[in-house]
Motif scaffolding. Structure first.
Motif, PDB file in Angstrom:
ATOM      1  N   UNK A  45      32.887  35.714  43.823  1.00  0.00           N
ATOM      2  CA  UNK A  45      33.936  35.035  43.046  1.00  0.00           C
ATOM      3  C   UNK A  45      34.797  36.096  42.264  1.00  0.00           C
ATOM      4  N   UNK A  46      34.247  37.205  41.936  1.00  0.00           N
ATOM      5  CA  UNK A  46      35.409  38.211  41.214  1.00  0.00           C
ATOM      6  C   UNK A  46      36.395  38.434  42.326  1.00  0.00           C
ATOM      7  N   UNK A  47      35.676  39.143  43.423  1.00  0.00           N
ATOM      8  CA  UNK A  47      36.565  39.699  44.632  1.00  0.00           C
ATOM      9  C   UNK A  47      37.617  38.652  45.043  1.00  0.00           C
ATOM     10  N   UNK A  48      37.281  37.567  44.988  1.00  0.00           N
ATOM     11  CA  UNK A  48      38.054  36.306  45.556  1.00  0.00           C
ATOM     12  C   UNK A  48      39.161  36.042  44.612  1.00  0.00           C
ATOM     13  N   UNK A  49      39.016  36.076  43.352  1.00  0.00           N
ATOM     14  CA  UNK A  49      40.077  35.963  42.315  1.00  0.00           C
ATOM     15  C   UNK A  49      41.085  37.241  42.407  1.00  0.00           C
ATOM     16  N   UNK A  50      40.403  38.407  42.536  1.00  0.00           N
ATOM     17  CA  UNK A  50      41.190  39.829  42.725  1.00  0.00           C
ATOM     18  C   UNK A  50      42.250  39.762  43.789  1.00  0.00           C
ATOM     19  N   UNK A  51      41.524  39.355  45.057  1.00  0.00           N
ATOM     20  CA  UNK A  51      42.309  39.369  46.192  1.00  0.00           C
ATOM     21  C   UNK A  51      43.659  38.211  45.897  1.00  0.00           C
ATOM     22  N   UNK A  52      43.243  36.987  45.444  1.00  0.00           N
ATOM     23  CA  UNK A  52      44.196  35.926  45.175  1.00  0.00           C
ATOM     24  C   UNK A  52      45.442  36.448  44.466  1.00  0.00           C
ATOM     25  N   UNK A  53      45.192  37.400  43.328  1.00  0.00           N
ATOM     26  CA  UNK A  53      46.143  37.687  42.371  1.00  0.00           C
ATOM     27  C   UNK A  53      46.665  39.016  42.999  1.00  0.00           C
ATOM     28  N   UNK A  54      46.006  40.006  43.383  1.00  0.00           N
ATOM     29  CA  UNK A  54      46.571  41.357  43.736  1.00  0.00           C
ATOM     30  C   UNK A  54      46.995  41.327  45.165  1.00  0.00           C
ATOM     31  N   UNK A  55      46.734  40.566  46.150  1.00  0.00           N
ATOM     32  CA  UNK A  55      47.157  40.629  47.407  1.00  0.00           C
ATOM     33  C   UNK A  55      47.966  39.570  48.051  1.00  0.00           C
ATOM     34  N   UNK A  56      47.520  38.385  47.421  1.00  0.00           N
ATOM     35  CA  UNK A  56      48.223  37.087  47.871  1.00  0.00           C
ATOM     36  C   UNK A  56      49.349  36.510  46.930  1.00  0.00           C
ATOM     37  N   UNK A  57      49.343  37.037  45.679  1.00  0.00           N
ATOM     38  CA  UNK A  57      50.447  36.768  44.767  1.00  0.00           C
ATOM     39  C   UNK A  57      50.180  35.212  44.137  1.00  0.00           C
ATOM     40  N   UNK A  58      49.077  34.839  44.274  1.00  0.00           N
ATOM     41  CA  UNK A  58      48.711  33.402  43.445  1.00  0.00           C
ATOM     42  C   UNK A  58      48.529  33.713  41.973  1.00  0.00           C
ATOM     43  N   UNK A  59      48.681  32.541  41.354  1.00  0.00           N
ATOM     44  CA  UNK A  59      48.645  32.599  39.833  1.00  0.00           C
ATOM     45  C   UNK A  59      47.337  32.673  39.558  1.00  0.00           C
ATOM     46  N   UNK A  60      46.982  33.307  38.493  1.00  0.00           N
ATOM     47  CA  UNK A  60      45.459  33.444  37.901  1.00  0.00           C
ATOM     48  C   UNK A  60      44.817  32.119  37.691  1.00  0.00           C
ATOM     49  N   UNK A  61      45.364  30.979  37.227  1.00  0.00           N
ATOM     50  CA  UNK A  61      44.594  29.968  37.579  1.00  0.00           C
ATOM     51  C   UNK A  61      44.263  29.240  38.814  1.00  0.00           C
ATOM     52  N   UNK A  62      45.085  29.557  39.835  1.00  0.00           N
ATOM     53  CA  UNK A  62      44.752  29.315  41.072  1.00  0.00           C
ATOM     54  C   UNK A  62      43.749  29.975  41.716  1.00  0.00           C
ATOM     55  N   UNK A  63      43.663  31.426  41.202  1.00  0.00           N
ATOM     56  CA  UNK A  63      42.682  32.304  41.902  1.00  0.00           C
ATOM     57  C   UNK A  63      41.304  32.155  41.190  1.00  0.00           C
ATOM     58  N   UNK A  64      41.268  31.695  39.904  1.00  0.00           N
ATOM     59  CA  UNK A  64      39.973  31.052  39.733  1.00  0.00           C
ATOM     60  C   UNK A  64      39.456  29.711  40.281  1.00  0.00           C
ATOM     61  N   UNK A  65      40.458  28.924  40.562  1.00  0.00           N
ATOM     62  CA  UNK A  65      39.840  27.851  41.370  1.00  0.00           C
ATOM     63  C   UNK A  65      39.652  28.036  42.590  1.00  0.00           C
ATOM     64  N   UNK A  66      40.431  28.946  43.334  1.00  0.00           N
ATOM     65  CA  UNK A  66      39.929  29.491  44.737  1.00  0.00           C
ATOM     66  C   UNK A  66      38.607  30.250  44.554  1.00  0.00           C
ATOM     67  N   UNK A  67      38.179  30.875  43.611  1.00  0.00           N
ATOM     68  CA  UNK A  67      37.024  31.680  43.464  1.00  0.00           C
ATOM     69  C   UNK A  67      35.876  30.558  43.504  1.00  0.00           C
ATOM     70  N   UNK A  68      36.012  29.314  42.705  1.00  0.00           N
ATOM     71  CA  UNK A  68      34.942  28.496  42.502  1.00  0.00           C
ATOM     72  C   UNK A  68      34.766  27.642  43.605  1.00  0.00           C
ATOM     73  N   UNK A  69      36.099  27.523  44.212  1.00  0.00           N
ATOM     74  CA  UNK A  69      35.650  26.834  45.846  1.00  0.00           C
ATOM     75  C   UNK A  69      34.856  27.507  47.018  1.00  0.00           C
ATOM     76  N   UNK A  70      35.224  28.980  46.973  1.00  0.00           N
ATOM     77  CA  UNK A  70      34.824  29.827  47.718  1.00  0.00           C
ATOM     78  C   UNK A  70      33.008  29.786  47.425  1.00  0.00           C
TER      79      UNK A  70
END
Length: 293
Positions: A45-70
């Motif tokens: 979950x932490x890696x998914x949030x990290x990738x979402x913000x650092x590599x894919x340019x998503x907002x922190x909130x979206x990164x958290x939601x993505x981590x939860x879904x994954x």
């Protein structure tokens, strides 16, 4: 003020342990199995949030939601592939499988993201609240972590007591056979339990790395073990017990590091657990259940 600072740090760390412990206690309370891969789901979950913000340019909130879904999907997949075939197997077989899944997730993360630690950026920002004329500082991460822990505990309590699915979960927890005779789909209920627990693991992973911003494939290992300890400490199977055990564990760890020894803090945590279980084997809020024969 130093004491208050340690107290707040302990509550913040304990809240993370509590969120992780809630996942443990739900799975054990309903499925009667110890999912030792839970700590590694935190890491994913932490890696998914990290990738979402650092590599894919998503907002922190979206990164958290993505981590939860994954992590939710991952939890269901793990349960279906690794644990469901062992529903009638011995506890030892399930335990060994859980350890195998844990190592698989760690090595998969090592292959994908490498062994070098990643610097995790807090998803809640770096704002700090100053109290008592600036003598006491409370970070936004601490505030959000404690609030999330309380909201999750209250939400899970209401969910398990007020909803149809929650009632099914409690029925499966009491007696799988009787629940199945009453028309409850046991396998679906257990899958939902894993989904919820894994979603909570994603939240815990993001909050943990927001407070301690170093991310690597073994990030979830020790917090997972400590959270399991917290669940046992509070009374595994009890939602309030998981929260109480997590917070107390965090306080013991922080105060041990501050006033006794940073090297001995983990030993002190587990020593306290042993003492508590000698005095009260079912944990602080655990209830002794009679075995049916």
């Amino acid at each position: 003020m130093t004491f208050l600072s340690y107290l707040i740090s302990g509550i913040s760390l304990g809240s993370v342990y509590a969120i992780i412990a809630l996942g443990y206690t739900m799975v054990y309370g309903i499925a009667k199995m110890l999912n030792f891969a839970h700590g590694d789901v935190i890491m994913i979950g932490a890696y998914m949030s990290f990738c979402a913000t650092a590599y894919w340019g998503l907002t922190p909130l979206v990164s958290v939601l993505l981590a939860i879904v994954v992590c939710t999907v991952l939890g269901v997949v793990i349960e279906g592939l690794a644990y469901k075939p062992l529903r009638q197997a011995s506890s030892l077989a399930v335990l060994i499988t859980a350890i195998g899944v844990s190592y698989f997730l760690q090595n998969a993360a090592l292959k994908i993201w490498g062994a070098n630690p990643k610097t995790f950026t807090s998803v809640v920002g770096s704002h700090t609240f100053k109290l008592f004329g600036g003598e006491l500082s409370i970070t936004m991460t601490t505030v959000v972590t404690v609030a999330a822990c309380i909201i999750i505990m209250v939400g899970l309590t209401l969910f398990t007591t007020k909803t149809k699915i929650g009632t099914a979960m409690r029925a499966v927890s009491e007696d799988k056979g009787a629940a199945q005779l009453m028309g409850i789909n046991v396998n679906t209920t257990i899958s939902i339990t894993f989904a919820i627990g894994s979603g909570l693991a994603a939240v815990a992973g993001v909050l943990l790395c927001s407070a301690y911003p170093t991310l690597m494939p073994t990030t979830g290992a020790m917090p997972g073990i400590k959270a399991f300890t917290a669940a046992v400490f509070g009374g595994i199977g009890s939602i309030p017990g998981a929260m109480l055990g997590g917070v107390l564990l965090g306080l013991i760890e922080i105060f041990s590091k501050a006033y006794i020894s940073t090297q001995l803090s983990d030993a002190i945590v587990f020593a306290v657990l042993i003492i508590v279980l000698i005095i009260k084997p079912d944990g602080l809020l655990g209830k002794r259940r009679s075995e049916k024969v």
